[in-house]
Design a protein around this motif. Structure first.
Motif, PDB file in Angstrom:
ATOM      1  N   GLN A   1      43.306  43.687  35.280  1.00  0.00           N
ATOM      2  CA  GLN A   1      42.180  44.545  35.588  1.00  0.00           C
ATOM      3  C   GLN A   1      42.336  45.893  34.428  1.00  0.00           C
ATOM      4  O   GLN A   1      43.208  46.475  34.613  1.00  0.00           O
ATOM      5  CB  GLN A   1      41.731  45.039  36.955  1.00  0.00           C
ATOM      6  CG  GLN A   1      40.514  45.789  37.205  1.00  0.00           C
ATOM      7  CD  GLN A   1      40.325  46.199  38.760  1.00  0.00           C
ATOM      8  OE1 GLN A   1      39.325  46.634  38.906  1.00  0.00           O
ATOM      9  NE2 GLN A   1      41.342  46.015  39.440  1.00  0.00           N
TER      10      GLN A   1
ATOM     11  N   GLN B   1      39.651  40.952  37.373  1.00  0.00           N
ATOM     12  CA  GLN B   1      38.970  41.789  38.234  1.00  0.00           C
ATOM     13  C   GLN B   1      38.175  42.806  37.400  1.00  0.00           C
ATOM     14  O   GLN B   1      38.457  43.217  36.556  1.00  0.00           O
ATOM     15  CB  GLN B   1      39.834  42.364  39.421  1.00  0.00           C
ATOM     16  CG  GLN B   1      40.352  41.602  40.375  1.00  0.00           C
ATOM     17  CD  GLN B   1      40.090  42.466  41.664  1.00  0.00           C
ATOM     18  OE1 GLN B   1      41.394  42.538  41.960  1.00  0.00           O
ATOM     19  NE2 GLN B   1      39.261  42.634  42.503  1.00  0.00           N
ATOM     20  N   LYS B   2      36.718  42.701  37.751  1.00  0.00           N
ATOM     21  CA  LYS B   2      35.873  43.561  37.196  1.00  0.00           C
ATOM     22  C   LYS B   2      36.065  44.982  37.640  1.00  0.00           C
ATOM     23  O   LYS B   2      36.009  45.154  38.887  1.00  0.00           O
ATOM     24  CB  LYS B   2      34.446  42.901  37.248  1.00  0.00           C
ATOM     25  CG  LYS B   2      33.419  43.868  36.414  1.00  0.00           C
ATOM     26  CD  LYS B   2      32.154  43.411  36.897  1.00  0.00           C
ATOM     27  CE  LYS B   2      31.088  44.179  36.586  1.00  0.00           C
ATOM     28  NZ  LYS B   2      30.673  45.642  37.129  1.00  0.00           N
ATOM     29  N   GLN B   3      35.922  45.960  36.516  1.00  0.00           N
ATOM     30  CA  GLN B   3      36.015  47.379  37.208  1.00  0.00           C
ATOM     31  C   GLN B   3      34.669  47.541  37.852  1.00  0.00           C
ATOM     32  O   GLN B   3      33.535  47.382  37.286  1.00  0.00           O
ATOM     33  CB  GLN B   3      36.028  48.344  35.907  1.00  0.00           C
ATOM     34  CG  GLN B   3      36.010  49.908  36.267  1.00  0.00           C
ATOM     35  CD  GLN B   3      36.283  50.754  35.099  1.00  0.00           C
ATOM     36  OE1 GLN B   3      36.674  50.339  33.998  1.00  0.00           O
ATOM     37  NE2 GLN B   3      36.234  51.793  35.336  1.00  0.00           N
TER      38      GLN B   3
ATOM     39  N   ASP C   1      34.216  38.962  39.276  1.00  0.00           N
ATOM     40  CA  ASP C   1      35.631  38.607  38.987  1.00  0.00           C
ATOM     41  C   ASP C   1      35.510  37.522  38.496  1.00  0.00           C
ATOM     42  O   ASP C   1      34.705  36.466  38.906  1.00  0.00           O
ATOM     43  CB  ASP C   1      36.469  38.879  40.241  1.00  0.00           C
ATOM     44  CG  ASP C   1      36.601  40.095  40.843  1.00  0.00           C
ATOM     45  OD1 ASP C   1      36.211  41.012  40.141  1.00  0.00           O
ATOM     46  OD2 ASP C   1      36.777  40.281  41.930  1.00  0.00           O
TER      47      ASP C   1
END
Length: 349
Positions: free
Chosen positions: A129, A285-287, A335
């Motif tokens: 991430q 994982q996306k911010q 995600d």
């Protein structure tokens, strides 16, 4: 210390959600100004940052007026619009544009099931991430584009080296209000706990405003000092290493002028070896709130290895020398999970 009321929970809604909401409910009028999906963020920024009543010093008063107008419009929606808004909410949670947290454990379980809790997730496999924090760069996040590529290379003995390549472009125009200034970011790369940094490039020393003060009258809290003491520093690369949420975190400063571009590289060794006949996964994982990141993943295996299955589909085999997989480049809107199962030829088992 404010002596105000406490809160039971927090719901965070990012600006793209408001823009999408406006496409459903249509324009609203606030203080004789028509706000649309195309201009609402720019107008609010200007009203809050520049064009407000400096005498009364109430820059957020305009947001209150906008909220009131939105609430009034929401009370007069058609059935079709209500369905569209529920779909918008569902999409926004999946894309991490709406997040929530409360002090009620049972309610948090429900929020987690919805995907809105915003946790750093645990995984037995690889993990990544990237979290960028704009500090002192005005509103330039809106015009920064990021291309991230991770290349995993598996050696004959199963050792895994990950190379992260980050390419950033600043699409602002020099002198443009909010967007035409230098972008200053502190970026952190969350990777599996126990990963070992091999090398890095492209980071800069901390901007002058954010360097440690030498003013003897300023004291640092014990919590901040304890965190700083746990940092491992790599001055040759301008990188620091910390431990957070069970992850190893590599962090550093970046600066980018309007109209410019830059490249960052980070190479690290994973704390585990590649296992054949078992799933090797990478969870990305996306911010939360980020909408301008393009991502691609590739993994290279020894020549004797054969990939049995992959998730999602492989774009193509990148080399005739090294067996491996190259996955499609995607815009990170939620995600992402990647995985492969590989086998060695009989003579190498």
């Amino acid at each position: 210390h404010s002596e105000g009321p406490s809160v039971d929970g927090v719901v965070a809604i990012t600006s793209p959600v408001i823009e999408k909401l406006m496409t459903v409910i249509g324009p609203i009028t606030v203080e004789d100004k028509i706000l649309t999906a195309e201009n609402i963020v720019d107008v609010i920024q200007r009203k809050v940052e520049v064009d407000y009543d400096h005498k009364n010093n109430s820059p957020k008063k305009y947001i209150e007026a906008v909220a009131g107008a939105l609430q009034d419009r929401m009370g007069h929606l058609t059935g079709v619009q209500m369905i569209q808004i529920f779909q918008l909410l569902d999409d926004s949670i999946r894309q991490k544009l709406v997040m929530a947290y409360t002090d009620n454990a049972q309610l948090n379980t429900t929020i987690r099931e919805l995907g809105a809790l915003g946790e750093v997730r645990s995984t037995d496999g690889d993990y990544f991430q990237m979290v960028s924090a704009n500090i002192g760069g005005e509103k330039t996040d809106r015009v920064i584009r990021r291309d991230v590529r991770i290349e995993s290379v598996v050696s004959d003995n199963g050792r895994i080296l990950n190379s992260v390549h980050l390419h950033r472009t600043h699409e602002g125009v020099s002198g443009q209000q909010f967007y035409g200034v230098k972008n200053i970011e502190y970026v952190r790369f969350y990777v599996p706990g126990g990963s070992r940094l091999i090398r890095a490039s492209g980071f800069v020393s901390a901007p002058r405003l954010f360097r440690a003060t030498t003013d003897g009258s300023v004291t640092q809290s014990d919590v901040i000092q304890e965190y700083a003491n746990r940092m491992e520093r790599y001055p040759q690369w301008q990188v620091v290493e910390t431990k957070e949420f069970g992850k190893t975190v590599f962090g550093g400063w970046m600066e980018l002028n309007a109209g410019g571009a830059q490249d960052i590289e980070l190479v690290y060794e994973l704390p585990f070896h590649f296992s054949y006949e078992k799933a090797h996964t990478l969870l990305v994982q996306k911010q939360p709130g980020e909408v301008h990141t393009q991502f691609q993943y590739a993994i290279a295996l020894p020549e004797a290895a054969t990939i049995l299955t992959a998730l999602p589909d492989i774009l193509h085999i990148p080399s005739v020398v090294l067996s491996g997989a190259l996955f499609r480049s995607v815009t990170i809107s939620s995600d992402q999970l990647y995985g492969i199962i590989a086998r060695l030829s009989a003579k190498n088992n």
